[in-house]
Design a protein around this motif. Structure first.
Motif, PDB file in Angstrom:
ATOM      1  N   GLU A  14      83.029  70.978   1.225  1.00 44.10           N
ATOM      2  CA  GLU A  14      83.563  72.062   2.050  1.00 44.10           C
ATOM      3  C   GLU A  14      82.441  72.974   2.542  1.00 44.10           C
ATOM      4  OE1 GLU A  14      87.187  73.920   3.621  1.00 44.10           O
ATOM      5  OE2 GLU A  14      86.654  71.948   2.817  1.00 44.10           O
ATOM      6  N   ASN A  15      82.516  73.325   3.826  1.00 44.13           N
ATOM      7  CA  ASN A  15      81.538  74.192   4.495  1.00 44.13           C
ATOM      8  C   ASN A  15      80.179  73.529   4.696  1.00 44.13           C
ATOM      9  OD1 ASN A  15      83.336  76.430   4.773  1.00 44.13           O
ATOM     10  ND2 ASN A  15      82.981  76.948   2.625  1.00 44.13           N
ATOM     11  N   ASN A  16      80.107  72.222   4.520  1.00 39.74           N
ATOM     12  CA  ASN A  16      78.883  71.495   4.849  1.00 39.74           C
ATOM     13  C   ASN A  16      78.753  71.429   6.373  1.00 39.74           C
ATOM     14  OD1 ASN A  16      76.569  69.917   4.418  1.00 39.74           O
ATOM     15  ND2 ASN A  16      77.736  68.017   4.584  1.00 39.74           N
ATOM     16  N   HIS A  17      77.539  71.642   6.877  1.00 38.85           N
ATOM     17  CA  HIS A  17      77.319  71.694   8.323  1.00 38.85           C
ATOM     18  C   HIS A  17      76.626  70.429   8.818  1.00 38.85           C
ATOM     19  CE1 HIS A  17      78.282  76.062   9.014  1.00 38.85           C
ATOM     20  NE2 HIS A  17      78.204  76.021   7.689  1.00 38.85           N
ATOM     21  N   ALA A  18      76.867  70.092  10.077  1.00 37.26           N
ATOM     22  CA  ALA A  18      76.277  68.892  10.671  1.00 37.26           C
ATOM     23  C   ALA A  18      76.183  69.063  12.178  1.00 37.26           C
ATOM     24  CB  ALA A  18      77.124  67.665  10.344  1.00 37.26           C
ATOM     25  N   CYS A  19      75.355  68.234  12.788  1.00 41.32           N
ATOM     26  CA  CYS A  19      75.313  68.128  14.247  1.00 41.32           C
ATOM     27  C   CYS A  19      76.159  66.932  14.670  1.00 41.32           C
ATOM     28  CB  CYS A  19      73.879  67.909  14.739  1.00 41.32           C
ATOM     29  SG  CYS A  19      72.782  69.333  14.549  1.00 41.32           S
ATOM     30  N   GLY A  20      76.751  67.025  15.846  1.00 38.63           N
ATOM     31  CA  GLY A  20      77.442  65.871  16.397  1.00 38.63           C
ATOM     32  C   GLY A  20      76.446  64.766  16.704  1.00 38.63           C
ATOM     33  N   LEU A  21      76.934  63.552  16.859  1.00 35.29           N
ATOM     34  CA  LEU A  21      76.044  62.410  17.088  1.00 35.29           C
ATOM     35  C   LEU A  21      75.195  62.578  18.345  1.00 35.29           C
ATOM     36  CD1 LEU A  21      78.252  59.336  16.126  1.00 35.29           C
ATOM     37  CD2 LEU A  21      76.488  60.460  14.770  1.00 35.29           C
ATOM     38  N   ASP A  22      75.741  63.259  19.360  1.00 37.15           N
ATOM     39  CA  ASP A  22      74.975  63.469  20.594  1.00 37.15           C
ATOM     40  C   ASP A  22      74.085  64.703  20.516  1.00 37.15           C
ATOM     41  OD1 ASP A  22      76.817  65.494  20.677  1.00 37.15           O
ATOM     42  OD2 ASP A  22      77.711  64.909  22.599  1.00 37.15           O
ATOM     43  N   LYS A  23      74.116  65.378  19.361  1.00 34.35           N
ATOM     44  CA  LYS A  23      73.314  66.580  19.103  1.00 34.35           C
ATOM     45  C   LYS A  23      73.650  67.727  20.062  1.00 34.35           C
ATOM     46  CE  LYS A  23      69.525  64.067  16.926  1.00 34.35           C
ATOM     47  NZ  LYS A  23      68.069  63.854  16.848  1.00 34.35           N
ATOM     48  N   LYS A  24      74.865  67.715  20.569  1.00 31.55           N
ATOM     49  CA  LYS A  24      75.297  68.772  21.478  1.00 31.55           C
ATOM     50  C   LYS A  24      76.445  69.594  20.906  1.00 31.55           C
ATOM     51  CE  LYS A  24      73.779  66.411  25.690  1.00 31.55           C
ATOM     52  NZ  LYS A  24      74.196  65.849  27.005  1.00 31.55           N
ATOM     53  N   SER A  25      76.724  69.400  19.623  1.00 31.57           N
ATOM     54  CA  SER A  25      77.796  70.168  18.987  1.00 31.57           C
ATOM     55  C   SER A  25      77.447  70.456  17.536  1.00 31.57           C
ATOM     56  CB  SER A  25      79.127  69.416  19.073  1.00 31.57           C
ATOM     57  OG  SER A  25      79.039  68.150  18.436  1.00 31.57           O
ATOM     58  N   HIS A  26      78.039  71.526  17.033  1.00 36.02           N
ATOM     59  CA  HIS A  26      77.837  71.981  15.656  1.00 36.02           C
ATOM     60  C   HIS A  26      79.168  71.811  14.924  1.00 36.02           C
ATOM     61  CE1 HIS A  26      77.090  75.736  12.895  1.00 36.02           C
ATOM     62  NE2 HIS A  26      77.066  74.607  12.216  1.00 36.02           N
ATOM     63  N   LEU A  27      79.145  71.047  13.832  1.00 42.15           N
ATOM     64  CA  LEU A  27      80.352  70.738  13.077  1.00 42.15           C
ATOM     65  C   LEU A  27      80.277  71.344  11.684  1.00 42.15           C
ATOM     66  CD1 LEU A  27      80.512  66.896  13.896  1.00 42.15           C
ATOM     67  CD2 LEU A  27      81.473  68.774  15.243  1.00 42.15           C
ATOM     68  N   VAL A  28      81.442  71.585  11.093  1.00 32.12           N
ATOM     69  CA  VAL A  28      81.488  72.061   9.713  1.00 32.12           C
ATOM     70  C   VAL A  28      82.651  71.381   8.999  1.00 32.12           C
ATOM     71  CG1 VAL A  28      82.972  74.057  10.193  1.00 32.12           C
ATOM     72  CG2 VAL A  28      81.408  74.127   8.238  1.00 32.12           C
ATOM     73  N   CYS A  29      82.472  71.137   7.708  1.00 29.25           N
ATOM     74  CA  CYS A  29      83.504  70.477   6.906  1.00 29.25           C
ATOM     75  C   CYS A  29      84.580  71.487   6.516  1.00 29.25           C
ATOM     76  CB  CYS A  29      82.870  69.867   5.656  1.00 29.25           C
ATOM     77  SG  CYS A  29      84.037  68.991   4.583  1.00 29.25           S
ATOM     78  N   LYS A  30      85.785  71.258   7.011  1.00 30.13           N
ATOM     79  CA  LYS A  30      86.924  72.123   6.705  1.00 30.13           C
ATOM     80  C   LYS A  30      88.128  71.251   6.348  1.00 30.13           C
ATOM     81  CE  LYS A  30      85.246  76.287   7.639  1.00 30.13           C
ATOM     82  NZ  LYS A  30      85.126  77.330   6.584  1.00 30.13           N
ATOM     83  N   GLY A  31      88.661  71.470   5.162  1.00 30.11           N
ATOM     84  CA  GLY A  31      89.858  70.739   4.765  1.00 30.11           C
ATOM     85  C   GLY A  31      89.687  69.238   4.744  1.00 30.11           C
ATOM     86  N   GLY A  32      88.475  68.782   4.427  1.00 33.61           N
ATOM     87  CA  GLY A  32      88.237  67.347   4.297  1.00 33.61           C
ATOM     88  C   GLY A  32      87.887  66.628   5.583  1.00 33.61           C
ATOM     89  N   LYS A  33      87.701  67.383   6.691  1.00 33.55           N
ATOM     90  CA  LYS A  33      87.308  66.761   7.961  1.00 33.55           C
ATOM     91  C   LYS A  33      86.265  67.626   8.666  1.00 33.55           C
ATOM     92  CE  LYS A  33      91.549  64.186   8.972  1.00 33.55           C
ATOM     93  NZ  LYS A  33      90.900  62.871   8.834  1.00 33.55           N
ATOM     94  N   PHE A  34      85.350  66.948   9.378  1.00 34.94           N
ATOM     95  CA  PHE A  34      84.383  67.689  10.185  1.00 34.94           C
ATOM     96  C   PHE A  34      85.076  68.219  11.438  1.00 34.94           C
ATOM     97  CE2 PHE A  34      80.887  65.511   7.861  1.00 34.94           C
ATOM     98  CZ  PHE A  34      80.122  66.643   7.582  1.00 34.94           C
ATOM     99  N   THR A  35      84.977  69.532  11.633  1.00 37.23           N
ATOM    100  CA  THR A  35      85.613  70.175  12.781  1.00 37.23           C
ATOM    101  C   THR A  35      84.555  70.866  13.641  1.00 37.23           C
ATOM    102  OG1 THR A  35      86.006  72.213  11.513  1.00 37.23           O
ATOM    103  CG2 THR A  35      87.749  70.562  11.508  1.00 37.23           C
ATOM    104  N   LEU A  36      84.871  71.029  14.920  1.00 37.71           N
ATOM    105  CA  LEU A  36      83.935  71.647  15.860  1.00 37.71           C
ATOM    106  C   LEU A  36      83.850  73.148  15.626  1.00 37.71           C
ATOM    107  CD1 LEU A  36      82.131  71.373  18.422  1.00 37.71           C
ATOM    108  CD2 LEU A  36      84.209  71.815  19.762  1.00 37.71           C
ATOM    109  N   VAL A  37      82.627  73.636  15.459  1.00 38.06           N
ATOM    110  CA  VAL A  37      82.385  75.075  15.338  1.00 38.06           C
ATOM    111  C   VAL A  37      82.013  75.641  16.700  1.00 38.06           C
ATOM    112  CG1 VAL A  37      80.923  76.847  14.293  1.00 38.06           C
ATOM    113  CG2 VAL A  37      81.625  74.869  12.952  1.00 38.06           C
ATOM    114  N   GLU A  38      81.082  74.977  17.361  1.00 39.98           N
ATOM    115  CA  GLU A  38      80.617  75.432  18.669  1.00 39.98           C
ATOM    116  C   GLU A  38      79.846  74.309  19.347  1.00 39.98           C
ATOM    117  OE1 GLU A  38      77.812  78.626  18.160  1.00 39.98           O
ATOM    118  OE2 GLU A  38      76.930  77.698  16.389  1.00 39.98           O
ATOM    119  N   ASN A  39      79.757  74.415  20.667  1.00 40.16           N
ATOM    120  CA  ASN A  39      78.926  73.487  21.426  1.00 40.16           C
ATOM    121  C   ASN A  39      77.501  74.027  21.495  1.00 40.16           C
ATOM    122  OD1 ASN A  39      80.912  71.463  22.350  1.00 40.16           O
ATOM    123  ND2 ASN A  39      81.845  73.232  23.350  1.00 40.16           N
ATOM    124  N   CYS A  40      76.548  73.124  21.554  1.00 39.77           N
ATOM    125  CA  CYS A  40      75.129  73.504  21.567  1.00 39.77           C
ATOM    126  C   CYS A  40      74.539  73.051  22.902  1.00 39.77           C
ATOM    127  CB  CYS A  40      74.397  72.858  20.397  1.00 39.77           C
ATOM    128  SG  CYS A  40      75.237  73.057  18.796  1.00 39.77           S
TER     129      CYS A  40
END
Length: 235
Positions: free
Chosen positions: A138-164
């Motif tokens: 939970e709350n683990n952060h990641a970049c999208g595969l295209d490196k144009k989005s910021h994801l975070v682990c919420k409720g067992g799934k990576f969700t979009l935080v913001e576009n980069c």
């Protein structure tokens, strides 16, 4: 006496052959392993033998009466023998967890380091992930595969935080994810309240309000929104 001894030996040999494991055959010690060949073992689950693939470098080995199946790598849905154990998939792109005697997906490891295992410890590089992928931290952060989005682990799934959308896009800096959100579109999600960005078309300065980008100042005349260092404004 010799004939009797020979007959006894034959019976013993036949009995031994009859006791060899076979799929579906009865067994008494749950979790017991017995090598079938160099890459396959029989394992006792729920009082019945089933086959288990040994994809690790050591394969299946036997010392005395004990066999060991090397599952330092495995495939999804392979049979496994240690509940709550972890391993890497054979393509190094996922970590797997042993549940109900089957290897199940723990997390996708799409970062450059993939999945690595040493001394029963599994490390999964999730620094690159897909929106909607399963995650376990939970709350683990990641970049999208295209490196144009910021994801975070919420409720067992990576969700979009913001576009980069900025020049630096999304990247891993040390052990943190850095998202260049200096360019954005109205209505897109944002992560930092009161943060400012330029509209992608350069016609406005945007502000992060209530986790969404909204227009803070329209650029009039020939002025366009520009980012200079940490400053955002119409110039």
């Amino acid at each position: 006496m010799k004939k009797a001894a020979l007959a006894a030996s034959i019976l013993l040999a036949l009995a031994f052959v009859g006791c060899k494991p076979k799929v579906g055959g009865k067994c008494n010690i749950d979790g017991k392993e017995a090598c079938k060949d160099k890459t396959t073992a029989f394992v006792c689950h729920d009082s019945k033998w089933e086959e288990m693939t040994c994809r690790g470098a050591k394969g299946c080995t036997t010392v005395g009466s004990e066999s060991d199946c090397d599952q330092t790598v495995a495939k999804l849905n392979d049979v496994c023998n240690l509940a709550d154990d972890y391993t890497c998939s054979d393509d190094k792109k996922a970590s797997l967890e042993c549940k109900s005697n089957k290897w199940t997906l723990d997390e996708a490891c799409l970062g450059p380091k993939g999945c690595t295992s040493t001394a029963h410890k599994v490390d999964c590089d999730t620094s690159l992930s897909k929106e909607g992928d399963k995650c376990t931290r939970e709350n683990n952060h990641a970049c999208g595969l295209d490196k144009k989005s910021h994801l975070v682990c919420k409720g067992g799934k990576f969700t979009l935080v913001e576009n980069c959308r900025g020049e630096k896009a999304c990247r891993e800096v040390g052990d943190k994810i850095d998202c260049d959100d200096s360019l954005a579109n109205v209505g897109e999600p944002c992560d930092t309240a009161d943060n400012h960005a330029c509209a992608v078309d350069g016609k406005a300065v945007l502000k992060c309000n209530g986790s969404k980008w909204s227009v803070d100042d329209a650029c009039k005349g020939r002025k366009v929104c520009k980012v200079t260092g940490t400053e955002v404004g119409c110039q």
